[in-house]
Design an enzyme around this catalytic site. Structure first.
Site, mmCIF file in Angstrom:
data_model
loop_
_atom_site.group_PDB
_atom_site.id
_atom_site.type_symbol
_atom_site.label_atom_id
_atom_site.label_comp_id
_atom_site.label_asym_id
_atom_site.label_seq_id
_atom_site.Cartn_x
_atom_site.Cartn_y
_atom_site.Cartn_z
ATOM 1 N N ASP A 31 0.859 -1.169 0.000
ATOM 2 C CA ASP A 31 0.000 0.000 0.000
ATOM 3 C C ASP A 31 0.907 1.234 0.000
ATOM 4 O O ASP A 31 2.095 1.147 0.325
ATOM 5 C CB ASP A 31 -0.900 -0.027 1.238
ATOM 6 C CG ASP A 31 -1.872 1.128 1.270
ATOM 7 O OD1 ASP A 31 -2.499 1.400 0.231
ATOM 8 O OD2 ASP A 31 -1.992 1.774 2.326
ATOM 9 N N ASP A 33 -0.244 5.163 0.777
ATOM 10 C CA ASP A 33 -0.507 6.155 1.821
ATOM 11 C C ASP A 33 -0.346 5.539 3.205
ATOM 12 O O ASP A 33 -0.987 4.547 3.537
ATOM 13 C CB ASP A 33 -1.928 6.710 1.690
ATOM 14 C CG ASP A 33 -2.074 7.651 0.505
ATOM 15 O OD1 ASP A 33 -1.089 8.316 0.164
ATOM 16 O OD2 ASP A 33 -3.172 7.719 -0.071
#
Length: 360
Positions: A31, A33
Site C-alpha cells: 500500500d 498512503d
C-alpha cells in the site's frame, strides 16, 4: 500463483518467520498512503532505505493503491522522486482492477460512462474500452472512481441517470475517506454512496479489500509467494485475508495498537512491525497458551478479570525489551480470548506498560 479468492482462517496469533520476510516472500504488495509515503507526499521514515534493501536482495516490489485518480506513470514518478526505483509497471491501481473487471464482461470497444479522473480513463483505454462523458453517448455501463476534490456534482447526477436506467454499475473502490495534506476528505466510497442513495442500486467493486485488486497485482507481477503490506485493517489486511495470503501490518499509518488488539479475524495480520524495516528482519513467533500466558521476546501477555495484562523482563543480561514483541504477545492473548469475534477486553494498563515507545 498463490490462490487468491480461496480465503484463509483468521490468525490466532502473529506467526514467526524463519527468514526475513524479504527472503521468505518473492513479492511485496505495498500500500502507499501511510506505508511508503504520507498524504503530503513525503516518504515515511525508513521506507526508502528498507525497500531499497529488500529490492536489492531480490524481492519484487509492487505498489498497490485504491486511489484511482493518478495513472501508474504519475505514481511511479513520485516514487522515483522519493528515491525508489519504480517503473509504471510496478504500480497497480484500483482503476486497472476495475477496468479488467469490466473488460471481462463487456465486448471490446464498449462505451463506458466515466465518472472519475485520468487514472481511470487511462485504465479503460488500456483494456480496449472507450470512456465517454454522457448518457447521451450511449454507454453500456458506468464506472465510478475517485476524481479529486473538484469533481463536479453533476457527474454524480449523470451516473445516477445511467444507473437508474439499468446500466451495469462498477466502482474502483469504496473507501469512504481519503487522506490529503490538509486532512481527511471524502473518498470514492462517499461519492458511490451518493449514487447508491439516488438509485438504490449496488455497484460491482474491484478495489481492496475485495479480491480483484490483489488478483490484478498477482497477474501483473507473476508473484508466487506474495506478502500484502499495509497500514489499514479494513482494506489491506482484510484484502489479504480474502485473497488467502499472508500480510504485514506497519504502524506508520491509521492503525494503532488498541485497534489492532480489537481486530476481528479477517483484520488480523500475519505479522506486525513498527515500519517497513520489518521486511528485513526475522519475525519472532509467540509461544504459550491462554492458561500460562503468551510470551514473546521477554514479554508475557495474559487475560484476567476482563482485562489484558502485560509483564516484561529481559531474557538475557543486558537485553532490552522490544515493545513490538509486547504487541505481538498482546495480540496473541487478545485474539485467543476473542476467538471469532472482536476483543472487548480492557487494554489500558497493558498499553501503559509498553511505555512511551515507537508504537502507538
Amino acid at each position: 500463483m498463490t490462490g487468491f479468492g480461496q480465503g484463509r482462517q483468521g490468525r490466532v496469533r502473529p506467526e514467526g518467520s524463519a527468514r526475513p520476510l524479504s527472503e521468505a516472500y518473492d513479492t511485496a504488495l505495498l500500500d502507499l498512503d501511510g506505508v511508503v509515503y504520507y498524504a503530503g507526499g513525503g516518504a515515511v521514515p525508513y521506507a526508502v532505505d528498507a525497500l531499497g534493501t529488500a529490492r536489492a536482495g531480490g524481492m519484487h516490489l509492487a505498489y498497490v493503491t485504491n486511489n484511482a485518480l493518478r495513472p501508474p506513470d504519475a505514481v511511479a514518478a513520485h516514487l522515483t522522486e522519493l528515491g525508489l526505483s519504480a517503473e509504471p509497471t510496478d504500480v497497480i491501481t484500483s482503476a486497472q482492477a476495475v477496468a479488467r473487471l469490466i473488460a471481462d464482461e463487456m465486448p471490446p470497444g464498449a462505451r463506458i460512462l466515466l465518472i472519475g479522473g485520468e487514472g481511470l480513463r487511462v485504465a479503460l483505454r488500456e483494456r480496449g474500452l472507450v470512456p465517454v462523458e454522457s448518457l447521451d453517448d450511449d454507454p453500456v455501463a458506468v464506472v465510478q472512481g475517485y476524481g479529486g476534490p473538484d469533481l463536479p456534482w453533476g457527474r454524480f447526477a449523470e451516473a445516477s441517470y445511467a444507473v437508474g436506467r439499468g446500466l451495469p454499475w462498477y466502482a474502483s473502490n469504496t473507501d469512504l475517506t481519503i487522506p490529503s495534506a490538509r486532512g481527511i476528505g471524502p473518498g470514492n466510497g462517499a461519492a458511490v454512496e451518493v449514487v447508491r442513495i439516488a438509485t438504490g442500486a449496488e455497484p460491482r467493486v474491484a478495489g481492496k479489500p475485495l479480491p480483484p485488486m490483489h488478483r490484478e497485482t498477482v497477474l501483473r507481477t507473476g508473484a508466487e509467494r506474495p506478502l500484502v503490506v499495509g497500514d489499514r485493517l479494513d482494506t489491506d489486511i482484510e484484502g489479504a485475508f480474502n485473497g488467502g495470503v499472508d500480510s504485514l501490518l506497519v504502524l506508520t499509518g491509521v492503525t494503532d495498537v488498541a485497534r489492532l488488539l480489537a481486530a476481528v479475524p479477517e483484520h488480523r495480520p500475519t505479522y506486525v512491525s513498527a515500519d517497513l524495516r520489518g521486511l528485513l528482519v526475522l519475525q519472532p513467533e509467540v509461544a504459550g497458551d491462554a492458561d500460562g500466558g503468551f510470551r514473546c521476546g521477554g514479554w508475557t501477555a495474559s487475560v484476567s478479570g476482563g482485562a489484558l495484562l502485560l509483564e516484561g523482563e529481559p531474557e538475557g543480561a543486558g537485553d532490552g525489551l522490544d515493545p513490538l514483541d509486547g504487541v505481538r504477545a498482546l495480540c496473541a492473548a487478545a485474539w485467543t480470548e476473542a476467538g471469532a469475534g472482536a476483543c472487548g477486553l480492557d487494554a489500558g494498563k497493558a498499553l501503559e506498560r509498553l511505555g512511551t515507545v515507537a508504537v502507538r
